[in-house]
Design an enzyme around this catalytic site. Sequence first.
Site, PDB file in Angstrom:
ATOM      1  N   TYR B  53     -37.980  -4.789 -27.712  1.00  0.00           N
ATOM      2  CA  TYR B  53     -37.133  -3.801 -27.022  1.00  0.00           C
ATOM      3  C   TYR B  53     -36.574  -4.391 -25.726  1.00  0.00           C
ATOM      4  CZ  TYR B  53     -38.671   0.043 -30.117  1.00  0.00           C
ATOM      5  OH  TYR B  53     -38.922   0.879 -31.192  1.00  0.00           O
ATOM      6  N   PRO B 211     -35.221  11.190 -33.363  1.00  0.00           N
ATOM      7  CA  PRO B 211     -35.390  12.592 -33.757  1.00  0.00           C
ATOM      8  C   PRO B 211     -34.149  13.442 -33.471  1.00  0.00           C
ATOM      9  CG  PRO B 211     -36.599  12.159 -31.749  1.00  0.00           C
ATOM     10  CD  PRO B 211     -36.106  10.827 -32.234  1.00  0.00           C
ATOM     11  N   GLY B 215     -28.174  10.876 -31.224  1.00  0.00           N
ATOM     12  CA  GLY B 215     -27.187  11.536 -30.389  1.00  0.00           C
ATOM     13  C   GLY B 215     -25.855  11.799 -31.082  1.00  0.00           C
ATOM     14  N   PHE B 218     -24.189  15.271 -31.343  1.00  0.00           N
ATOM     15  CA  PHE B 218     -23.429  15.874 -30.247  1.00  0.00           C
ATOM     16  C   PHE B 218     -21.972  15.410 -30.217  1.00  0.00           C
ATOM     17  CE2 PHE B 218     -27.841  15.196 -28.741  1.00  0.00           C
ATOM     18  CZ  PHE B 218     -28.237  16.522 -28.688  1.00  0.00           C
TER      19      PHE B 218
END
Lengths: 300, 300, 300
Positions: B53, B211, B215, B218
């Site tokens: 990451y 989850p 995004g 939206f």
Amino acid sequence: MQKVKLAEDLSFSRIIHGLWRLNSWNFNKDEILRLIEECMELGITTFDHADIYGNYQNEALFGKALALKPSLREKMELVTKCGIKLVSDQRPEHEIQYYDTSKEHILKSAENSLKNLQTDFIDVLLIHRPDPDMDPEEVAEAFTMLKEQGKVRHFGVSNFTPAQVEMLSSYLPFPLVTNQVEISVSHLHAFQDGTIEHCLQKRIPPMAWSPLAGGRIFTDSDEKTLRLQKTLQEVGEELALTKIDSVMYAWLLHHPAKIMPIVGSGKLERIKMATEALNVKMTRQQWFKIWIASTGEDVA
Amino acid sequence: MQKVKLAEDLSFSRIIHGLWRLNSWNFNKDEILRLIEECMELGITTFDHADIYGNYQNEALFGKALALKPSLREKMELVTKCGIKLVSDQRPEHEIQYYDTSKEHILKSAENSLKNLQTDFIDVLLIHRPDPDMDPEEVAEAFTMLKEQGKVRHFGVSNFTPAQVEMLSSYLPFPLVTNQVEISVSHLHAFQDGTIEHCLQKRIPPMAWSPLAGGRIFTDSDEKTLRLQKTLQEVGEELALTKIDSVMYAWLLHHPAKIMPIVGSGKLERIKMATEALNVKMTRQQWFKIWIASTGEDVA
Amino acid sequence: MQKVKLAEDLSFSRIIHGLWRLNSWNFNKDEILRLIEECMELGITTFDHADIYGNYQNEALFGKALALKPSLREKMELVTKCGIKLVSDQRPEHEIQYYDTSKEHILKSAENSLKNLQTDFIDVLLIHRPDPDMDPEEVAEAFTMLKEQGKVRHFGVSNFTPAQVEMLSSYLPFPLVTNQVEISVSHLHAFQDGTIEHCLQKRIPPMAWSPLAGGRIFTDSDEKTLRLQKTLQEVGEELALTKIDSVMYAWLLHHPAKIMPIVGSGKLERIKMATEALNVKMTRQQWFKIWIASTGEDVA
């Protein structure tokens, strides 16, 4: 040559010779015997047959060669298959090609293979294709009878899904020792449908048919094939392998599932491309370069 | 906050915080520490990392913040992952992105994570992606060594199919404790490919990445997204939830598989949208309204 | 008639009668009783219901007929289902069609079925559809309670994948006795997705709904249907069966998985087309002719 253990009393040579196209090579029995002996000198002791290969003729061609030197039998492992019925002048009663895994057909086909191969026993008998009409109780009865009679030492399957292996296994008093499936750099299904995982989980080493993708890798010119040719060439140079055939074999041999490639050639120099692959050590990065060339997608 | 038991000696907070994008928030170490403490005040004690990451940097950013207040360590659970090799200035030897689940790489990556996170142990180490070239014996050796050394308490996987979980498990002397997969109202694969059933069957609570569907819910305006927005809005009104984020979390939390959503935000108000979802009771009818909006088909 | 054993204390008749369309036949209760008795004279003792059939009305229609001759009850097996909630004037609280396998709903639905069927016990209760929101602990609690109370003797599922059967089974203290799925000469999914193998492996005889493909085989004129009509006709002539309905039933009955076709007709002559199929012996070659006509592909 490296051996792969399939059962307490059974090992295959890591490279297997396949007799699928034996009849097309137009060898006489001395030439077939020479091929067998050349294979065995390379360490290839396992030979793959099926009742139907060469329009039901190849087992007998091999058997006649073996009869010239019966002492070879105890140094080799013979695999054959049953369960497909071909439309053939040899079997005029077949109106269509279909599967038959009845007790009667398995017993009859195995007897036939014993006679044709001129041997007292088959090392491993495979069900050639998953039969949607299979009665696993009949298969179990036939297998058990053949085993008790000493005619077949072990049993396996070919082209079975994990669910089909599990189902048939649940009816057998002994484990299936292999699943012969198509695996090659350009045919990755076995990695994608759970077959390789299942083989690893059940400790069943798979045999790989068409390990060179049926030769199309040398002749096709679609995008995938071009990507593969280029990458196999590059990796081959890194590994000092002159032929991409060897790279394709090395890719299979690298894998931890103990994949056993079936080499279906009558030419010694092509068979050696497989055995040479045993000596190279492919890196994981090289393995994935070939995987990615095949799928056409980077890994996530 | 509700805890989810993964093993006799291990529980996660039902909501997990994910550090995937930590480097993009441009937090200094005090700000990171504040975020950690705010999460813990909400009851979020489980933090999800991976070696890769933030281009291999995020674990160290977190570790430096944790070093400011080491007493927090015993009150939290740290999850990290290994097995992917990125093309990165941090790893110039990688020519391509590929997977490596060799014993050597797992051990090296785990040691690196321990150092970067500035901790003596990892609570759960996951294999990040199913590796088609995985040697499960090597994975088992690495896991067993790390466990015996006290460096990793438990192990899991991420993005594995049921067949892959079963295969790896068959080589391990202890159970895998979780499978981290993508689950959201707009990504139902885990319900359709047997993953959720397998988690329920094996009593393995899954962690859910993305989850909120990354995004896109939206911002996108395709038919499926519009259907989902409308239905999430309607169900949200019925549940007195002001944000559809909370409805998406509540949809996951409603499910009996004990799905643990990973919230990947650096903003407290967005993190609270997840914890608020813990307080609502969605009905089955509401759950199916959202399911149907996602699939675009009535149930049979 | 041949019986199929599903448990130590439970057998079904090989042919099952299905009451799905009972309300559409416009029978009065004497006519329904006559149909029941005619079935039973043919040896069909198993009757298949669901709470929702006929807009929640069919169980009661059957129950009123049965009440005319209660002595029939002990000579028959009653199957019913729960788990689907229909949009219906009978259930105004349902805004959408959805699944509900909560403990509360299973118990309530079973009580309702007992009352409507005018019986003290259901032989087998099925979950009608796999519910993506299923809580298997609740299902297990409901099933156990109904069994202990003597209200339901055995339990099964319908339209479940093997993974779903395994998952639910892992929560139950007793085995599921059947999986009712769609199987017909033109609907081969159960052979292709592992369902038939799973039934064979777990010794769970499947019930087949729409064994005549919903009648479309008689009316459609697409290529597949034309191929099937022609082949069914040819095989029918070989078997001396005058109706292709009987050939379709014989194709199912030939299979070793002990498939139990559900005949959903109110006409005695159509029901007899199924029972007549019990007397013919289809060959493997005939079975595969029909298989190939359905798939449109020769077997490999």
